[in-house]
Design a protein around this motif. Structure first.
Motif, PDB file in Angstrom:
ATOM      1  N   SER A 135      -1.055  12.731 -11.577  1.00  0.00           N
ATOM      2  CA  SER A 135      -0.301  11.663 -10.932  1.00  0.00           C
ATOM      3  C   SER A 135       0.684  12.163  -9.889  1.00  0.00           C
ATOM      4  N   VAL A 136       1.023  13.452  -9.919  1.00  0.00           N
ATOM      5  CA  VAL A 136       2.011  13.980  -8.967  1.00  0.00           C
ATOM      6  C   VAL A 136       1.431  15.053  -8.059  1.00  0.00           C
ATOM      7  N   LYS A 137       0.188  15.431  -8.306  1.00  0.00           N
ATOM      8  CA  LYS A 137      -0.426  16.495  -7.523  1.00  0.00           C
ATOM      9  C   LYS A 137      -0.449  16.115  -6.045  1.00  0.00           C
ATOM     10  N   GLY A 138      -0.019  17.043  -5.202  1.00  0.00           N
ATOM     11  CA  GLY A 138       0.028  16.792  -3.778  1.00  0.00           C
ATOM     12  C   GLY A 138       1.332  16.179  -3.306  1.00  0.00           C
ATOM     13  N   ARG A 139       2.158  15.700  -4.228  1.00  0.00           N
ATOM     14  CA  ARG A 139       3.446  15.092  -3.870  1.00  0.00           C
ATOM     15  C   ARG A 139       4.620  15.916  -4.379  1.00  0.00           C
ATOM     16  N   PHE A 140       4.461  16.530  -5.542  1.00  0.00           N
ATOM     17  CA  PHE A 140       5.529  17.317  -6.150  1.00  0.00           C
ATOM     18  C   PHE A 140       5.201  18.797  -6.051  1.00  0.00           C
ATOM     19  N   ALA A 141       6.248  19.616  -6.030  1.00  0.00           N
ATOM     20  CA  ALA A 141       6.054  21.065  -6.024  1.00  0.00           C
ATOM     21  C   ALA A 141       7.111  21.715  -6.902  1.00  0.00           C
ATOM     22  N   ILE A 142       6.669  22.560  -7.821  1.00  0.00           N
ATOM     23  CA  ILE A 142       7.578  23.304  -8.684  1.00  0.00           C
ATOM     24  C   ILE A 142       7.726  24.714  -8.140  1.00  0.00           C
ATOM     25  N   SER A 143       8.940  25.225  -8.197  1.00  0.00           N
ATOM     26  CA  SER A 143       9.188  26.585  -7.739  1.00  0.00           C
ATOM     27  C   SER A 143      10.345  27.154  -8.537  1.00  0.00           C
ATOM     28  N   GLY A 144      10.550  28.451  -8.393  1.00  0.00           N
ATOM     29  CA  GLY A 144      11.615  29.065  -9.159  1.00  0.00           C
ATOM     30  C   GLY A 144      12.260  30.215  -8.430  1.00  0.00           C
ATOM     31  N   ASP A 145      13.423  30.544  -8.868  1.00  0.00           N
ATOM     32  CA  ASP A 145      14.174  31.676  -8.331  1.00  0.00           C
ATOM     33  C   ASP A 145      14.647  32.483  -9.530  1.00  0.00           C
ATOM     34  N   ASN A 146      13.940  33.568  -9.814  1.00  0.00           N
ATOM     35  CA  ASN A 146      14.258  34.346 -11.001  1.00  0.00           C
ATOM     36  C   ASN A 146      15.639  34.969 -10.908  1.00  0.00           C
ATOM     37  N   ALA A 147      16.033  35.381  -9.727  1.00  0.00           N
ATOM     38  CA  ALA A 147      17.345  36.008  -9.550  1.00  0.00           C
ATOM     39  C   ALA A 147      18.470  35.023  -9.847  1.00  0.00           C
ATOM     40  N   ARG A 148      18.245  33.766  -9.566  1.00  0.00           N
ATOM     41  CA  ARG A 148      19.241  32.726  -9.832  1.00  0.00           C
ATOM     42  C   ARG A 148      19.016  32.032 -11.161  1.00  0.00           C
ATOM     43  N   SER A 149      17.948  32.401 -11.861  1.00  0.00           N
ATOM     44  CA  SER A 149      17.601  31.736 -13.120  1.00  0.00           C
ATOM     45  C   SER A 149      17.512  30.234 -12.922  1.00  0.00           C
ATOM     46  N   ALA A 150      16.793  29.813 -11.902  1.00  0.00           N
ATOM     47  CA  ALA A 150      16.698  28.393 -11.571  1.00  0.00           C
ATOM     48  C   ALA A 150      15.251  28.002 -11.317  1.00  0.00           C
ATOM     49  N   VAL A 151      14.950  26.766 -11.668  1.00  0.00           N
ATOM     50  CA  VAL A 151      13.644  26.180 -11.391  1.00  0.00           C
ATOM     51  C   VAL A 151      13.879  24.873 -10.648  1.00  0.00           C
ATOM     52  N   TYR A 152      13.026  24.581  -9.701  1.00  0.00           N
ATOM     53  CA  TYR A 152      13.204  23.405  -8.867  1.00  0.00           C
ATOM     54  C   TYR A 152      11.959  22.527  -8.924  1.00  0.00           C
ATOM     55  N   LEU A 153      12.166  21.259  -8.703  1.00  0.00           N
ATOM     56  CA  LEU A 153      11.059  20.319  -8.560  1.00  0.00           C
ATOM     57  C   LEU A 153      11.297  19.494  -7.310  1.00  0.00           C
ATOM     58  N   GLN A 154      10.538  19.800  -6.275  1.00  0.00           N
ATOM     59  CA  GLN A 154      10.615  19.035  -5.036  1.00  0.00           C
ATOM     60  C   GLN A 154       9.686  17.842  -5.166  1.00  0.00           C
ATOM     61  N   MET A 155      10.243  16.654  -5.017  1.00  0.00           N
ATOM     62  CA  MET A 155       9.470  15.424  -5.185  1.00  0.00           C
ATOM     63  C   MET A 155       9.443  14.668  -3.869  1.00  0.00           C
ATOM     64  N   ASN A 156       8.272  14.525  -3.309  1.00  0.00           N
ATOM     65  CA  ASN A 156       8.085  13.812  -2.056  1.00  0.00           C
ATOM     66  C   ASN A 156       7.226  12.573  -2.277  1.00  0.00           C
ATOM     67  N   SER A 157       7.257  11.684  -1.306  1.00  0.00           N
ATOM     68  CA  SER A 157       6.452  10.453  -1.366  1.00  0.00           C
ATOM     69  C   SER A 157       6.622   9.762  -2.713  1.00  0.00           C
ATOM     70  N   LEU A 158       7.860   9.608  -3.114  1.00  0.00           N
ATOM     71  CA  LEU A 158       8.143   9.034  -4.424  1.00  0.00           C
ATOM     72  C   LEU A 158       7.683   7.579  -4.510  1.00  0.00           C
ATOM     73  N   LYS A 159       7.250   7.217  -5.711  1.00  0.00           N
ATOM     74  CA  LYS A 159       6.756   5.879  -5.990  1.00  0.00           C
ATOM     75  C   LYS A 159       7.590   5.256  -7.103  1.00  0.00           C
ATOM     76  N   PRO A 160       7.640   3.932  -7.173  1.00  0.00           N
ATOM     77  CA  PRO A 160       8.397   3.294  -8.264  1.00  0.00           C
ATOM     78  C   PRO A 160       7.955   3.768  -9.648  1.00  0.00           C
ATOM     79  N   GLU A 161       6.692   4.092  -9.802  1.00  0.00           N
ATOM     80  CA  GLU A 161       6.205   4.562 -11.104  1.00  0.00           C
ATOM     81  C   GLU A 161       6.674   5.966 -11.455  1.00  0.00           C
ATOM     82  N   ASP A 162       7.339   6.630 -10.526  1.00  0.00           N
ATOM     83  CA  ASP A 162       7.947   7.938 -10.824  1.00  0.00           C
ATOM     84  C   ASP A 162       9.315   7.771 -11.495  1.00  0.00           C
ATOM     85  N   THR A 163       9.800   6.554 -11.579  1.00  0.00           N
ATOM     86  CA  THR A 163      11.093   6.299 -12.204  1.00  0.00           C
ATOM     87  C   THR A 163      11.080   6.723 -13.667  1.00  0.00           C
ATOM     88  N   ALA A 164      12.016   7.575 -14.042  1.00  0.00           N
ATOM     89  CA  ALA A 164      12.082   8.104 -15.407  1.00  0.00           C
ATOM     90  C   ALA A 164      13.285   9.033 -15.519  1.00  0.00           C
TER      91      ALA A 164
END
Length: 124
Positions: free
Chosen positions: A62-91
């Motif tokens: 449902s999110v393939k092609g719109r969302f992207a997960i990435s991480g920064d090990n040095a910062r101990s952080a993980v990110y979720l970039q969400m594009n082309s959001l839809k009302p059904e992504d509400t959560a």
């Protein structure tokens, strides 16, 4: 390990948000990190995950092609970039970490530590 999720908010359909997940210590080299979400009245569902050993990423259809997960090990952080959001992504979106076997990467029950959740609301 403690996780702190942030970056949620209210956005119009078609807009973008970037979620962040910060860990209390640098352990990402040992864990799979994932994002899950739960809408009111629905079960928690898998969104995306990243396995640090090879940097492999996994997405719900449902999110393939719109969302992207990435991480920064040095910062101990993980990110979720969400594009082309839809009302059904509400959560409420949760970041999580654990050591699931490959076949269980999308199963929230195989993750051991969780952030507190951040609300994402997409208006139509």
């Amino acid at each position: 390990v403690q996780l702190q999720a942030s970056g949620g908010g209210l956005v119009q359909a078609g807009g973008s948000l970037r979620l962040s997940c910060a860990a209390s210590k640098r352990t990402f080299g040992s864990y799979t990190m994932g994002w899950f979400r739960q809408a009111p009245g629905k079960e928690r569902e898998f969104v995306a995950a990243i396995r640090w050993g090879g940097g492999y990423t996994y997405y719900a259809d449902s999110v393939k092609g719109r969302f992207a997960i990435s991480g920064d090990n040095a910062r101990s952080a993980v990110y979720l970039q969400m594009n082309s959001l839809k009302p059904e992504d509400t959560a409420v979106y949760y970041c999580a970490g654990g050591s699931p076997i490959l076949s269980s990467t999308k199963d929230w029950r195989h993750y051991n530590f969780w952030g507190q959740g951040t609300q994402v609301t997409v208006s139509s």
